[in-house]
Design a protein around this motif. Sequence first.
Motif, PDB file in Angstrom:
ATOM      1  N   PRO A 153       0.710  -1.173  -0.013  1.00  0.00           N
ATOM      2  CA  PRO A 153       0.040   0.012   0.066  1.00  0.00           C
ATOM      3  C   PRO A 153       0.616   1.518   0.117  1.00  0.00           C
ATOM      4  CG  PRO A 153      -0.209  -1.161   2.158  1.00  0.00           C
ATOM      5  CD  PRO A 153       0.405  -2.221   1.324  1.00  0.00           C
ATOM      6  N   ARG A 156       2.345   1.604  -3.553  1.00  0.00           N
ATOM      7  CA  ARG A 156       1.317   1.858  -4.545  1.00  0.00           C
ATOM      8  C   ARG A 156       1.025   3.421  -4.474  1.00  0.00           C
ATOM      9  NH1 ARG A 156      -4.496  -1.229  -4.374  1.00  0.00           N
ATOM     10  NH2 ARG A 156      -3.119  -2.910  -4.908  1.00  0.00           N
ATOM     11  N   GLU A 157       0.802   3.666  -3.175  1.00  0.00           N
ATOM     12  CA  GLU A 157       0.081   5.030  -2.920  1.00  0.00           C
ATOM     13  C   GLU A 157       1.249   6.118  -3.540  1.00  0.00           C
ATOM     14  OE1 GLU A 157      -0.204   9.124  -1.250  1.00  0.00           O
ATOM     15  OE2 GLU A 157       1.518   7.615  -0.859  1.00  0.00           O
ATOM     16  N   ASN A 158       2.527   5.801  -3.277  1.00  0.00           N
ATOM     17  CA  ASN A 158       3.564   7.052  -3.563  1.00  0.00           C
ATOM     18  C   ASN A 158       3.518   6.662  -5.150  1.00  0.00           C
ATOM     19  OD1 ASN A 158       6.683   7.117  -4.379  1.00  0.00           O
ATOM     20  ND2 ASN A 158       6.029   8.349  -2.711  1.00  0.00           N
ATOM     21  N   PHE A 161       0.540   8.716  -6.760  1.00  0.00           N
ATOM     22  CA  PHE A 161       0.648  10.096  -6.197  1.00  0.00           C
ATOM     23  C   PHE A 161       1.749  10.680  -7.499  1.00  0.00           C
ATOM     24  CE2 PHE A 161       3.627  13.155  -4.223  1.00  0.00           C
ATOM     25  CZ  PHE A 161       2.543  14.082  -4.067  1.00  0.00           C
ATOM     26  N   TYR A 305      -5.169  12.838  -5.114  1.00  0.00           N
ATOM     27  CA  TYR A 305      -5.708  12.201  -6.212  1.00  0.00           C
ATOM     28  C   TYR A 305      -6.877  11.741  -5.973  1.00  0.00           C
ATOM     29  CZ  TYR A 305      -3.141   9.478  -2.596  1.00  0.00           C
ATOM     30  OH  TYR A 305      -2.700   9.126  -1.388  1.00  0.00           O
ATOM     31  N   GLU A 307     -10.208  10.225  -4.464  1.00  0.00           N
ATOM     32  CA  GLU A 307     -10.520   9.622  -3.319  1.00  0.00           C
ATOM     33  C   GLU A 307     -10.952   8.153  -3.548  1.00  0.00           C
ATOM     34  OE1 GLU A 307     -14.010  10.792  -1.031  1.00  0.00           O
ATOM     35  OE2 GLU A 307     -12.582  11.571   0.670  1.00  0.00           O
ATOM     36  N   LYS A 310      -8.838   5.034  -3.151  1.00  0.00           N
ATOM     37  CA  LYS A 310      -8.539   4.683  -1.870  1.00  0.00           C
ATOM     38  C   LYS A 310      -7.216   4.290  -1.168  1.00  0.00           C
ATOM     39  CE  LYS A 310     -13.314   2.096  -1.986  1.00  0.00           C
ATOM     40  NZ  LYS A 310     -13.329   2.492  -3.533  1.00  0.00           N
ATOM     41  N   LEU A 311      -6.386   5.087  -1.846  1.00  0.00           N
ATOM     42  CA  LEU A 311      -4.814   4.966  -1.522  1.00  0.00           C
ATOM     43  C   LEU A 311      -4.502   5.072  -0.193  1.00  0.00           C
ATOM     44  CD1 LEU A 311      -3.504   6.093  -5.004  1.00  0.00           C
ATOM     45  CD2 LEU A 311      -4.036   3.837  -4.354  1.00  0.00           C
ATOM     46  N   ARG A 312      -5.149   5.996   0.470  1.00  0.00           N
ATOM     47  CA  ARG A 312      -4.695   6.528   1.938  1.00  0.00           C
ATOM     48  C   ARG A 312      -5.247   5.532   3.056  1.00  0.00           C
ATOM     49  NH1 ARG A 312      -4.661  13.090   1.973  1.00  0.00           N
ATOM     50  NH2 ARG A 312      -2.448  13.275   1.624  1.00  0.00           N
ATOM     51  N   LEU A 315      -2.634   3.713   5.039  1.00  0.00           N
ATOM     52  CA  LEU A 315      -1.314   4.649   5.368  1.00  0.00           C
ATOM     53  C   LEU A 315      -1.668   5.158   6.904  1.00  0.00           C
ATOM     54  CD1 LEU A 315      -0.815   6.780   2.291  1.00  0.00           C
ATOM     55  CD2 LEU A 315      -0.011   4.480   2.735  1.00  0.00           C
TER      56      LEU A 315
END
Length: 315
Positions: A153, A156-158, A161, A305, A307, A310-312, A315
Amino acid sequence: MAIQVGISACVLGERVRFDGGHKQNRFVVDELSNYVTFKPVCPEVGIGMTVPRPVIRLLQLPSGEERLVETKRQDIDHTDKMNAFTDKIVGQFDELCGYVVCAKSPTCGMERVKLHIANNNTVPGGTVGVYTKRLMAKMPWLPVEEDGRLNDPVLRENFVFRIFTLNDFYKSVRDNLSAKAFVEFHSRYKLVLMAHSPSAYKSLGQMVANIKDWDLDDFYYEYRQLFMDAVKERASRKNKTNVLMHLQGYFKRSLTKEQKAELAELIDSYRSGNQPILAPMALIKHYLREYPDPYLQIQTFIDPYPEELKLRYGL
């Protein structure tokens, strides 16, 4: 225009692997594809290899040079063709904002690809696929990630982003090259830089402050590389907590004592690892709607990015 992202064709689901199969990634196909347009490439097919085809590997010569050869016929060497193909196709990648490559592939792997030596042993730590190595060398600012690492996760988020960030940079700055465009872009990303790299936050801030001393084209290339290097760094929990506390400070004259305590408690709970960052961010967004602030309203850190991705959550 949709965000352009390169991808190993097999990761998108095309049956182009040596055995006629694919390595489709569900996040890429089911979620990310709603926001980007993928440009699939299979370098091996690109140099004229068939599907199915002989297995290939990376071979380290006694000189240390790495060559792309067929496993059963090591005298058949595809390195020069692959390098020529990469050089040609990279020239068509000016619009790309990211690239998803196939893990472990001798052409597309980004790390720990098996590197063989003459006695059939492998070099500890492996290497990078010949296509991806050349791609990253020619476009060092481009976000590149492997399909398997997208299951993490944080990674993926980084990665996602950075795709959205580079696209924003191109739309805001490249298509309107001016000192004003740089200042406005940088202003929106101050909290992002504070979270990812406090040292880059300071150095890039000084760079933008002195933009009048630069040739704009030189500034563009230098800033793009330094900025993309900075946001590639993982935004630590400690740094993000500092950003949350910074955001909290903007509401000190607006919130009641009880509201301040509630927000402080959520931020501390996030700092301790008991809450995802979504918890304090939701309350901060709520207060921002109630007490608008022009500086905070433009900060990319708050909504980096869509919502729906659901990337956060993790985190």
